[in-house]
Design a protein around this motif. Structure first.
Motif, PDB file in Angstrom:
ATOM      1  N   LEU A  38       0.836  -0.976  -0.107  1.00  0.00           N
ATOM      2  CA  LEU A  38       0.057  -0.135   0.133  1.00  0.00           C
ATOM      3  C   LEU A  38       0.761   1.213  -0.112  1.00  0.00           C
ATOM      4  O   LEU A  38       0.522   2.294  -0.500  1.00  0.00           O
ATOM      5  N   GLY A  39       2.150   1.402   0.605  1.00  0.00           N
ATOM      6  CA  GLY A  39       2.798   2.456   0.428  1.00  0.00           C
ATOM      7  C   GLY A  39       3.642   2.556  -0.599  1.00  0.00           C
ATOM      8  O   GLY A  39       3.867   4.107  -0.581  1.00  0.00           O
ATOM      9  N   THR A  40       3.332   1.979  -1.996  1.00  0.00           N
ATOM     10  CA  THR A  40       4.378   2.474  -3.175  1.00  0.00           C
ATOM     11  C   THR A  40       2.369   3.323  -3.912  1.00  0.00           C
ATOM     12  O   THR A  40       3.261   3.967  -4.698  1.00  0.00           O
ATOM     13  N   GLY A  61       6.846  -5.260  -4.578  1.00  0.00           N
ATOM     14  CA  GLY A  61       5.138  -5.612  -3.977  1.00  0.00           C
ATOM     15  C   GLY A  61       4.191  -4.278  -4.330  1.00  0.00           C
ATOM     16  O   GLY A  61       3.368  -4.597  -3.777  1.00  0.00           O
ATOM     17  N   ALA A  62       4.363  -3.496  -5.688  1.00  0.00           N
ATOM     18  CA  ALA A  62       3.443  -2.177  -5.120  1.00  0.00           C
ATOM     19  C   ALA A  62       2.085  -3.100  -6.388  1.00  0.00           C
ATOM     20  O   ALA A  62       1.939  -3.967  -6.983  1.00  0.00           O
ATOM     21  N   VAL A  63       1.579  -2.245  -5.877  1.00  0.00           N
ATOM     22  CA  VAL A  63       0.323  -2.180  -6.014  1.00  0.00           C
ATOM     23  C   VAL A  63      -0.337  -1.540  -7.175  1.00  0.00           C
ATOM     24  O   VAL A  63      -0.832  -0.306  -6.732  1.00  0.00           O
ATOM     25  N   THR A  64      -0.552  -1.862  -8.168  1.00  0.00           N
ATOM     26  CA  THR A  64      -0.750  -0.683  -9.399  1.00  0.00           C
ATOM     27  C   THR A  64      -2.143  -0.662  -9.546  1.00  0.00           C
ATOM     28  O   THR A  64      -2.893  -0.086 -11.150  1.00  0.00           O
ATOM     29  N   VAL A 132      -8.212   3.134  -5.249  1.00  0.00           N
ATOM     30  CA  VAL A 132      -7.371   2.211  -5.599  1.00  0.00           C
ATOM     31  C   VAL A 132      -7.081   2.547  -7.112  1.00  0.00           C
ATOM     32  O   VAL A 132      -6.862   2.956  -7.692  1.00  0.00           O
ATOM     33  N   ASN A 133      -8.117   1.472  -7.468  1.00  0.00           N
ATOM     34  CA  ASN A 133      -8.543   1.051  -9.086  1.00  0.00           C
ATOM     35  C   ASN A 133      -8.660   2.388  -9.869  1.00  0.00           C
ATOM     36  O   ASN A 133      -7.588   3.109 -10.622  1.00  0.00           O
ATOM     37  N   PRO A 134      -9.757   4.032  -9.240  1.00  0.00           N
ATOM     38  CA  PRO A 134      -9.272   5.301 -10.257  1.00  0.00           C
ATOM     39  C   PRO A 134      -8.375   5.916 -10.117  1.00  0.00           C
ATOM     40  O   PRO A 134      -7.791   6.001 -10.834  1.00  0.00           O
ATOM     41  N   HIS A 170       5.841   2.549 -19.849  1.00  0.00           N
ATOM     42  CA  HIS A 170       6.792   3.580 -19.436  1.00  0.00           C
ATOM     43  C   HIS A 170       7.810   3.512 -19.342  1.00  0.00           C
ATOM     44  O   HIS A 170       8.340   2.303 -18.455  1.00  0.00           O
ATOM     45  N   LYS A 171       8.701   4.170 -20.150  1.00  0.00           N
ATOM     46  CA  LYS A 171      10.283   4.463 -20.016  1.00  0.00           C
ATOM     47  C   LYS A 171      11.075   4.542 -19.089  1.00  0.00           C
ATOM     48  O   LYS A 171      12.259   4.279 -19.563  1.00  0.00           O
ATOM     49  N   ASN A 172      10.310   5.168 -18.175  1.00  0.00           N
ATOM     50  CA  ASN A 172      11.291   5.333 -16.907  1.00  0.00           C
ATOM     51  C   ASN A 172      11.229   4.284 -15.395  1.00  0.00           C
ATOM     52  O   ASN A 172      11.868   4.607 -15.024  1.00  0.00           O
ATOM     53  N   SER A 173      10.793   3.256 -16.660  1.00  0.00           N
ATOM     54  CA  SER A 173      10.094   1.988 -14.896  1.00  0.00           C
ATOM     55  C   SER A 173      11.025   1.041 -15.174  1.00  0.00           C
ATOM     56  O   SER A 173      10.693   0.942 -16.563  1.00  0.00           O
ATOM     57  N   PHE A 174      11.294   0.398 -14.521  1.00  0.00           N
ATOM     58  CA  PHE A 174      12.306  -1.479 -14.432  1.00  0.00           C
ATOM     59  C   PHE A 174      11.633  -2.186 -13.996  1.00  0.00           C
ATOM     60  O   PHE A 174      11.126  -1.291 -12.099  1.00  0.00           O
ATOM     61  N   LEU A 175      11.842  -2.864 -14.163  1.00  0.00           N
ATOM     62  CA  LEU A 175      11.384  -3.985 -12.862  1.00  0.00           C
ATOM     63  C   LEU A 175      12.643  -5.413 -12.619  1.00  0.00           C
ATOM     64  O   LEU A 175      12.738  -5.719 -13.509  1.00  0.00           O
ATOM     65  N   THR A 176      12.320  -5.527 -11.229  1.00  0.00           N
ATOM     66  CA  THR A 176      12.990  -6.927 -11.338  1.00  0.00           C
ATOM     67  C   THR A 176      12.092  -7.662 -10.404  1.00  0.00           C
ATOM     68  O   THR A 176      11.434  -7.489  -9.586  1.00  0.00           O
ATOM     69  N   GLU A 177      12.308  -8.909 -10.924  1.00  0.00           N
ATOM     70  CA  GLU A 177      11.771  -9.795 -10.339  1.00  0.00           C
ATOM     71  C   GLU A 177      12.481 -10.910  -9.889  1.00  0.00           C
ATOM     72  O   GLU A 177      13.338 -11.816 -10.448  1.00  0.00           O
ATOM     73  N   PHE A 178      11.421 -11.565  -8.457  1.00  0.00           N
ATOM     74  CA  PHE A 178      12.925 -12.449  -7.860  1.00  0.00           C
ATOM     75  C   PHE A 178      11.919 -13.400  -8.062  1.00  0.00           C
ATOM     76  O   PHE A 178      10.570 -13.637  -7.961  1.00  0.00           O
ATOM     77  N   ASP A 179      11.917 -15.147  -8.110  1.00  0.00           N
ATOM     78  CA  ASP A 179      12.112 -15.976  -8.397  1.00  0.00           C
ATOM     79  C   ASP A 179      11.486 -16.669  -6.811  1.00  0.00           C
ATOM     80  O   ASP A 179      11.670 -16.304  -6.155  1.00  0.00           O
ATOM     81  N   ASN A 180      10.525 -17.595  -7.104  1.00  0.00           N
ATOM     82  CA  ASN A 180       9.879 -18.358  -6.024  1.00  0.00           C
ATOM     83  C   ASN A 180      10.134 -17.527  -4.791  1.00  0.00           C
ATOM     84  O   ASN A 180       9.954 -17.563  -3.862  1.00  0.00           O
ATOM     85  N   CYS A 181       8.738 -15.713  -5.501  1.00  0.00           N
ATOM     86  CA  CYS A 181       9.070 -14.690  -4.163  1.00  0.00           C
ATOM     87  C   CYS A 181       7.776 -14.706  -4.113  1.00  0.00           C
ATOM     88  O   CYS A 181       7.012 -14.005  -5.438  1.00  0.00           O
ATOM     89  N   GLY A 182       7.259 -14.392  -2.890  1.00  0.00           N
ATOM     90  CA  GLY A 182       5.283 -13.520  -2.635  1.00  0.00           C
ATOM     91  C   GLY A 182       5.137 -12.118  -3.049  1.00  0.00           C
ATOM     92  O   GLY A 182       6.474 -10.933  -3.276  1.00  0.00           O
ATOM     93  N   HIS A 183       4.560 -11.603  -2.504  1.00  0.00           N
ATOM     94  CA  HIS A 183       4.366 -10.088  -2.097  1.00  0.00           C
ATOM     95  C   HIS A 183       4.700  -9.626  -1.347  1.00  0.00           C
ATOM     96  O   HIS A 183       6.021  -8.504  -2.232  1.00  0.00           O
ATOM     97  N   VAL A 184       5.483  -9.728  -0.340  1.00  0.00           N
ATOM     98  CA  VAL A 184       6.282  -9.067   0.898  1.00  0.00           C
ATOM     99  C   VAL A 184       7.870  -9.283   0.367  1.00  0.00           C
ATOM    100  O   VAL A 184       8.786  -9.951   0.976  1.00  0.00           O
TER     101      VAL A 184
END
Length: 209
Positions: A38-40, A61-64, A132-134, A170-184
């Motif tokens: 939620l802090g994101t 754990g971003a909520v978008t 959140v959604n709007p 979004h060109k200024n956004s980047f994603l790093t994904e951790f395998d076998n990892c959940g929300h937090v």
């Protein structure tokens, strides 16, 4: 004055304004921000309302967006929040968001932290979910020129897909994904989370204050 504050409902704008006031009080012109779950949303809202105060954003754990399951959960919670003990609802929410055995530590942490809240305080925070959604739909359509790193668990099944969609646009956004990892992911992978966060912040450390 305090009684008036606790009677007023929370909104993302009021919470964000509190952060700006803290920055002003501490005489911090701008900073790098790291948030979880939620802090994101609050950090992203801060970047919208006061972009000059945000150098970079690290969103774990971003909520978008709330998907169909999330919306059903929120609506169910709103329906029963006046009748059921809030810890029952919070425990259910924690289990749905973090259902796997490897996420047990994160679930327990969420639940134990929730015990520090009273029922009325929980209801105030829960009402934020309806906004959140709007809000996130607007954020998805509007990119800010602020470097943003998303740190997500590959098993964060409720939230990782919309993050991937946003990063692809979004060109200024980047994603790093951790395998076998959940929300937090900062709890499940603390060392990796810190390493990626610090490296990203250092990359943009020379941005003007």
């Amino acid at each position: 004055m305090f009684q008036d504050m606790i009677k007023n409902p929370y909104t993302f704008k009021t919470v964000t304004t509190d952060i700006v006031q803290v920055l002003n009080h501490l005489k911090i012109q701008s900073a790098h921000f790291v948030g979880i779950s939620l802090g994101t949303i609050i950090i992203r809202n801060l970047a919208e309302l006061a972009p000059e105060r945000v150098k970079t954003m690290v969103l774990g754990g971003a909520v978008t967006r709330l998907d169909a399951k999330s919306q059903i959960l929120v609506k169910t919670g709103n329906l029963f929040k006046h009748f059921l003990p809030y810890m029952w609802l919070y425990g259910l929410f924690a289990y749905i968001v973090m259902p796997q055995k490897t996420q047990k530590e994160s679930r327990l942490m969420f639940i134990n932290d929730a015990k520090k809240l009273c029922q009325k305080e929980f209801k105030r925070w829960f009402k934020l979910a309806a906004d959140v959604n709007p809000l996130m739909k607007y954020f998805k359509e509007r990119e800010l020129p602020i470097p943003t790193l998303y740190l997500m668990g590959g098993n964060d099944y409720m939230f990782i897909k919309p993050v991937k969609e946003m990063v692809s646009k979004h060109k200024n956004s980047f994603l790093t994904e951790f395998d076998n990892c959940g929300h937090v992911c900062n709890v499940e992978r603390p060392d990796e989370f810190n390493q990626h966060s610090i490296a990203f912040i250092q990359r943009y450390q020379t941005l003007p204050a």
